[in-house]
Design a protein around this motif. Sequence first.
Motif, mmCIF file in Angstrom:
data_model
loop_
_atom_site.group_PDB
_atom_site.id
_atom_site.type_symbol
_atom_site.label_atom_id
_atom_site.label_comp_id
_atom_site.label_asym_id
_atom_site.label_seq_id
_atom_site.Cartn_x
_atom_site.Cartn_y
_atom_site.Cartn_z
ATOM 1 N N GLN A 23 0.823 -1.216 0.000
ATOM 2 C CA GLN A 23 0.000 0.000 0.000
ATOM 3 C C GLN A 23 0.852 1.258 0.000
ATOM 4 O OE1 GLN A 23 -3.012 0.563 -0.620
ATOM 5 N NE2 GLN A 23 -4.155 1.681 0.926
ATOM 6 N N ALA A 24 2.021 1.211 0.632
ATOM 7 C CA ALA A 24 2.870 2.399 0.712
ATOM 8 C C ALA A 24 3.622 2.666 -0.583
ATOM 9 C CB ALA A 24 3.867 2.251 1.861
ATOM 10 N N ASN A 25 3.659 1.697 -1.491
ATOM 11 C CA ASN A 25 4.379 1.854 -2.763
ATOM 12 C C ASN A 25 3.470 2.519 -3.787
ATOM 13 O OD1 ASN A 25 5.745 1.251 -5.345
ATOM 14 N ND2 ASN A 25 7.025 -0.091 -4.083
ATOM 15 N N ASP A 53 -0.539 -1.864 11.436
ATOM 16 C CA ASP A 53 -0.611 -2.084 9.989
ATOM 17 C C ASP A 53 -1.888 -1.496 9.413
ATOM 18 O OD1 ASP A 53 1.820 -3.475 9.582
ATOM 19 O OD2 ASP A 53 0.938 -5.287 10.436
ATOM 20 N N ALA A 54 -2.990 -1.657 10.126
ATOM 21 C CA ALA A 54 -4.254 -1.095 9.650
ATOM 22 C C ALA A 54 -4.185 0.419 9.560
ATOM 23 C CB ALA A 54 -5.394 -1.524 10.575
ATOM 24 N N ALA A 55 -3.587 1.065 10.583
ATOM 25 C CA ALA A 55 -3.424 2.521 10.526
ATOM 26 C C ALA A 55 -2.518 2.922 9.370
ATOM 27 C CB ALA A 55 -2.847 3.020 11.855
ATOM 28 N N HIS A 56 -1.508 2.090 9.085
ATOM 29 C CA HIS A 56 -0.599 2.342 7.965
ATOM 30 C C HIS A 56 -1.358 2.274 6.641
ATOM 31 C CE1 HIS A 56 3.685 2.845 7.118
ATOM 32 N NE2 HIS A 56 3.523 2.120 6.024
ATOM 33 N N LEU A 57 -2.246 1.297 6.511
ATOM 34 C CA LEU A 57 -3.052 1.173 5.291
ATOM 35 C C LEU A 57 -3.938 2.395 5.078
ATOM 36 C CD1 LEU A 57 -4.117 -2.581 5.602
ATOM 37 C CD2 LEU A 57 -2.638 -1.625 3.838
ATOM 38 N N ILE A 58 -4.532 2.882 6.149
ATOM 39 C CA ILE A 58 -5.412 4.051 6.033
ATOM 40 C C ILE A 58 -4.616 5.310 5.705
ATOM 41 C CG2 ILE A 58 -7.067 5.490 7.274
ATOM 42 C CD1 ILE A 58 -7.785 2.981 8.925
ATOM 43 N N PHE A 62 -5.008 7.441 2.168
ATOM 44 C CA PHE A 62 -5.298 8.873 2.008
ATOM 45 C C PHE A 62 -4.210 9.572 1.193
ATOM 46 C CE2 PHE A 62 -7.860 8.887 6.208
ATOM 47 C CZ PHE A 62 -8.972 8.460 5.508
ATOM 48 N N ARG A 63 -2.954 9.239 1.469
ATOM 49 C CA ARG A 63 -1.849 9.917 0.794
ATOM 50 C C ARG A 63 -1.840 9.634 -0.703
ATOM 51 N NH1 ARG A 63 3.415 8.663 -0.691
ATOM 52 N NH2 ARG A 63 3.203 6.541 0.114
ATOM 53 N N TRP A 80 -11.646 2.341 3.319
ATOM 54 C CA TRP A 80 -13.081 2.368 3.582
ATOM 55 C C TRP A 80 -13.533 1.097 4.291
ATOM 56 C CZ3 TRP A 80 -16.860 5.369 4.409
ATOM 57 C CH2 TRP A 80 -18.184 5.013 4.190
ATOM 58 N N ASP A 81 -12.986 -0.055 3.882
ATOM 59 C CA ASP A 81 -13.305 -1.308 4.554
ATOM 60 C C ASP A 81 -12.904 -1.264 6.029
ATOM 61 O OD1 ASP A 81 -14.563 -2.738 2.629
ATOM 62 O OD2 ASP A 81 -13.119 -4.369 2.561
ATOM 63 N N LEU A 82 -11.694 -0.818 6.282
ATOM 64 C CA LEU A 82 -11.186 -0.808 7.655
ATOM 65 C C LEU A 82 -11.917 0.197 8.529
ATOM 66 C CD1 LEU A 82 -7.367 -1.085 6.881
ATOM 67 C CD2 LEU A 82 -8.808 -2.846 7.913
#
Length: 754
Positions: free
Chosen positions: A247-249, A272-277, A281-282, A290-292
């Motif tokens: 997700q960060a890539n 990890d979930a906070a990292h995905l969110i 956004f970025r 949205w799922d999380l």
Amino acid sequence: MTTAIVRTSLNYKNYNDWKSQIKTYLLAEDLWDIIDEGTDECPKTEEEKAQSKGWKKDAKALYAIQNSCGDDTYDLIKYKTTAKQAWDTLSKKLEKPGGPSNEKEYMSVGEAYQPEVLIEERRTPGAGLDEIQETFVKCVVSNDWDNAINFLRQHPQLGSAIVKWGGTALHYAIRKRCSVRRIQELVELMPMEHLEIPAAFGYTALYWLIRRFPERVEVAKCMAKKNPNLLTILPRWDKKALVAIAQANTRGERMARYIYSLTPPETIKVVDAAHLISHGFRLQRFDIAWDLIQCYPKLAMNTDHNGNIPLVALASNCFAFKSGSRLNLWEKLIYIGIRIKPLPPLDKEKHESDEGHLSDQKENQSHLISSGMGLFQRLVANLQKKFGISRIYQMKLVHERVQQFLPLMCKAVRKEDMNYYQERKLEEALCVATEQGHVEYITNFLRYSSYPVLKVGNQKFQSLFQIAAECRHYNVYNIICEFLRRPDKDGLDKSESGLHSDELKEEVEYVDNLGNNMLHTVAMITPLSQIDHIQGATLQMQRELQWFKEVKSIAEPKDCESVNKDNKTPRKVFKENHKELGKEAEKSMKETATACTVVGSLIITIMFAAAFTVPSENDKNDEKTDLPTFLTNKVFTIFIVSDAISLFSSTTSVIMFLGILTSRYSEDDFYKSLPTKMIIGLFTLFLSIATMMIVFSCGLYIMLEGKSSIVIPSILLASVPVTSFIWMQFPLLLELFISTFGQGVFDRKQKNLF
């Protein structure tokens, strides 16, 4: 007890180091049981104190904790009466949220002990395989994949052979970007456990693929299908889940969606979930976030691997809100015309089945462009690119998605669920959002969150209301005003009755650390004051006066005469801060009025003379009338009427501009008097120029009647001055009119936002 209890003096950043040292000291002094078990409150009488040994130990432990605190952290516990109270308070306020400190808690048991087993296996290969393994390695390094695969087909154990860079043949094939077919053949022939072999740096082939080549989703699919355990195996030095890495890539959108579809959300770590969110956004990827957020709204206030909090990071993103975007008239029309389909609510059946629920959400991306790319579709795509429609569509998509996320996230924000670190970060975010004018962010907090937003302040102890006024963000100012003017217990809507609620009075009276109330704040021009986007010093001065009078209208008389620490009233602060701006506005108006007076005077001279110099001949057959033969001609009538209008309007224009030149230029004149004169002067000057061109065209038509090849181009050229005036001066005229006679920026009629 010495003065220096421990080497480290506690501050907001070193709690973990301090905790370790002070705990060791308390254990050495036999005081740790006081922290573990606690003691009763302080004895009241001297006799009870003499009999209570536990109280003496507690006082000794409390002294040790207090004496090892810095000046800023001592304030947190200075009113605590027992050591356990002080210890628990510091732990709650200063211990930063995060994952477990033990590194192995991030790994499975198999991952923790597997490398030793594999190393042992590599040291004792079969005796007859040495030569075959060497040949196999040479084939792989020389990219002779046909022979390498034949060797692997005959000897599957070669899949664990170290080829290069400490990795297997699969590592090498991925690094060399071999075709999907080759890698699939390798994966099919290798035993399942060989796919888990780490390279020299501890990463598996799947980890390397996701980190370096996340766009190759088909390769990841074949590996994950062969060995699902690969999704949970991480290097020792990297605690991020594979889905978070993808997700960060910037190229990992499809990879992240695929891995997330294989990972049950309840098995994903909080960090990890906070990292995905955060990265969703970025990078404007909203499906996973949205799922999380639907399942776990409280993730909005958790820290990710980089120490960022999703809801906090969102506050400083000016591209996430419409209020942070600057659009011209054409772009605004396109923006209004675009329709965005909302993200669907969570479907648990699809959520547990496959990635279909994520792919459905990509329909919005093709909202403007059809799936087929025929001639018409390519034409549409080119037009969209030329006029920036795709960019504006993406902008509105982000705005709509953020607006859909914010209510869920804000509802989950509760003060009692947060530690001191999270509270500080959230309050900083609210101040940043107010400074940048993100009205959507503040509105959702006021509407949905139970957090005391209006009690938030910045380092200068300014409230959000004061920050909005200082930064001149009228939307945020209006929203807070409306929130403070909610109906009281008796049902009286104080905003409509002209009364001011007690809460609003308190906000206006509130003073910062320099003794400035709301009126002092709005009377100052600071680097945060957003006035540069306003055209010209005249409009800036008018807007500043409007702000001051607006705040004054909701203030009490005593607030208007209140003095700050410099012993200055709001009016005095306004005069001192706007002295230079007033001089610039005066100079600007005088220069404009002088130039327009010259133009108006020239038009008066020309139009006065034109009325008596029209080419014509008298009617010889009518000796009684002696009138021009063109008197009955409609063109001649238009000529005379236009000449009169041009003469009278230019005269009016000159009079207005002379009134501006002779004005006294006091501060209050810039509020309405001078702008009104400027509006009338510019409008009448425009009217005189337009009618002057009509006079010219009519005169030319009368003189050259029948010669249309000359008349028509000349008339068209006569429209150039009128168009130029409209292009250069009409925006200023329109802005002046709206600012002076419109509803203004302080619209009281906000409808049912709360």
